[in-house]
Design a protein around this motif. Structure first.
Motif, short mmCIF file in Angstrom:
data_model
loop_
_atom_site.label_atom_id
_atom_site.label_comp_id
_atom_site.label_asym_id
_atom_site.label_seq_id
_atom_site.Cartn_x
_atom_site.Cartn_y
_atom_site.Cartn_z
N MET A 79 42.70 32.17 29.01
CA MET A 79 44.21 31.66 28.69
C MET A 79 44.35 30.58 28.54
O MET A 79 45.11 29.91 28.76
CB MET A 79 43.91 32.02 30.64
N THR A 80 43.45 29.88 27.22
CA THR A 80 44.43 28.33 26.41
C THR A 80 43.26 28.80 25.48
O THR A 80 43.30 29.40 24.97
CB THR A 80 43.56 27.26 27.67
N GLU A 132 43.48 32.46 21.14
CA GLU A 132 44.28 32.16 22.35
C GLU A 132 45.06 32.70 22.97
O GLU A 132 45.26 33.96 23.34
CB GLU A 132 44.92 31.11 21.77
N SER A 133 45.45 31.90 24.84
CA SER A 133 46.62 32.39 25.08
C SER A 133 45.60 34.15 26.30
O SER A 133 44.56 34.60 26.83
CB SER A 133 47.46 32.55 25.26
N TRP A 134 46.50 34.98 26.43
CA TRP A 134 46.49 36.22 27.06
C TRP A 134 45.81 36.87 26.52
O TRP A 134 44.34 37.43 26.23
CB TRP A 134 47.47 37.25 26.84
#
Ligand SMILES: *[C@@H]1O[C@H](CO)[C@@H](O)[C@H](O)[C@H]1NC(C)=O
Ligand SMILES: *[C@@H]1O[C@H](CO)[C@@H](O)[C@H](O)[C@H]1NC(C)=O
Ligand SMILES: *[C@@H]1O[C@H](CO)[C@@H](O)[C@H](O)[C@H]1NC(C)=O
Ligand SMILES: *[C@@H]1O[C@H](CO)[C@@H](O)[C@H](O)[C@H]1NC(C)=O
Length: 285
Positions: A30-31, A59-61
């Protein structure tokens, strides 16, 4: 004044600044790469000339995509980096990134890693609300196995290393990642996994009791719950005693370093300059 300058010149001359082998950084769940920039800047500041690659995939989702998919994609990049640096590289993975990094080390014979640092990664799995709620705030750890231990549940990275001590048979039946890279389940790849892992010059497992997300925190050092949620340290685990992936051999040859650091919350490891200075830099090759 003049003396000071002479001393300064002498110090600079006597203590040459080390340039490390290239460093590859892999971010957590989640980063993204931005979360690893402090580590990158600090390495470059303290050891100018060191090349740092900060992986910006998943990255992220998309960090929730399956572990094998991430291992294979990021692994191809790292193999490329490794090919242009035949002297070897350093690999640092934070949180989920450390478990992806281990998958890469075990899977890619053409990735040549000198030092692998796992920075608070759930190497033995995860069974706790902290991590779960980062991603799935509504789920409950006692029952989430019903979701994760299914075909559908294995489509998310967290499901791939969810290790429920009360449902080990389901874990072995459904989990497609952790039991395999741990050689808990033997497969056609088991020997390769171990042989590749054994090529490490140095394995550094960093974690600490105030992490509050990796549960149990000892998972960062291959410790884990027994059937009653009592933590058994790495040396009491089958993976070590039967040397399934080479942990014991790395240990007996002085290549395994367990680093326990109190006072660091899970979200601070990669943000804390003294962690970088005291526990990352000294191990780089
Ligand atoms: C690896 O490097 C080759 C040659 O430089 C390049 O063609 C290829 O796209 C690269 N692959 C990845 C995954 O970066
Ligand atoms: C590394 O090995 C993988 C297969 O194990 C292969 O697909 C890839 O092309 C290789 N990369 C390099 C840069 O040699
Ligand atoms: C777990 O605890 C129960 C009750 O205290 C005990 O009967 C059982 O032997 C324990 N199992 C393990 C694996 O320690
Ligand atoms: C930073 O790391 C040090 C250990 O190197 C620890 O004692 C301290 O509590 C940490 N600070 C924060 C804000 O995490």
């Amino acid at each position: 004044m003049a003396l000071k300058i002479v001393l300064l010149a002498l110090t600079l001359f006597l203590v040459p600044i080390l340039t490390y082998k290239p460093v590859v950084l892999i971010h957590g769940v989640m980063t993204g790469a931005a979360s690893m920039e402090m580590i990158k800047f600090r390495i470059e500041e303290k050891h100018p000339g060191t090349i740092v690659y900060n992986v910006n995939r998943f990255e992220s989702w998309s960090s929730l995509e399956t572990m094998w998919h991430q291992v294979l994609e990021i692994g191809m990049d790292v193999a490329n980096i490794s090919a242009s640096h035949p002297e070897g590289i350093n690999l640092i993975g934070y949180s989920q990134g450390g478990l992806i990094a281990r998958g890469i080390v075990e899977t890619f014979p053409n990735v040549s890693v000198s030092t692998f640092i796992s920075l608070s990664s759930p190497q033995a799995g995860q069974y706790g609300a902290g991590f779960l709620h980062l991603v799935f705030p509504g789920l409950v750890k006692d029952t989430v196995y019903e979701l994760f231990y299914s075909r559908v549940g294995q489509h998310t990275s967290v499901g791939n290393y969810w290790n429920d001590p009360y449902h080990q048979t389901l874990y072995e039946t459904y989990s497609v990642y952790l039991p395999y890279i741990n050689n808990h389940i033997t497969s056609a790849k088991s020997d390769d996994f171990k042989n590749n892992f054994l090529k490490l010059k140095r394995l550094v497992l960093i974690g600490g009791p105030d992490d509050n997300v990796i549960t149990p925190w000892q998972s960062s050092q291959f410790g884990y719950y027994d059937a009653n949620e009592t933590v058994i340290e790495m040396k009491g685990q089958n993976i070590y005693q039967e040397d399934r992936i080479g942990l014991r051999a790395l240990d007996l040859s002085g290549r395994l370093h367990l680093v326990t650091v109190p006072g660091v919350n899970h979200f601070s490891w990669h943000m804390n300059v003294s962690v970088v200075d005291d526990y990352l830099l000294p191990f780089l090759d």
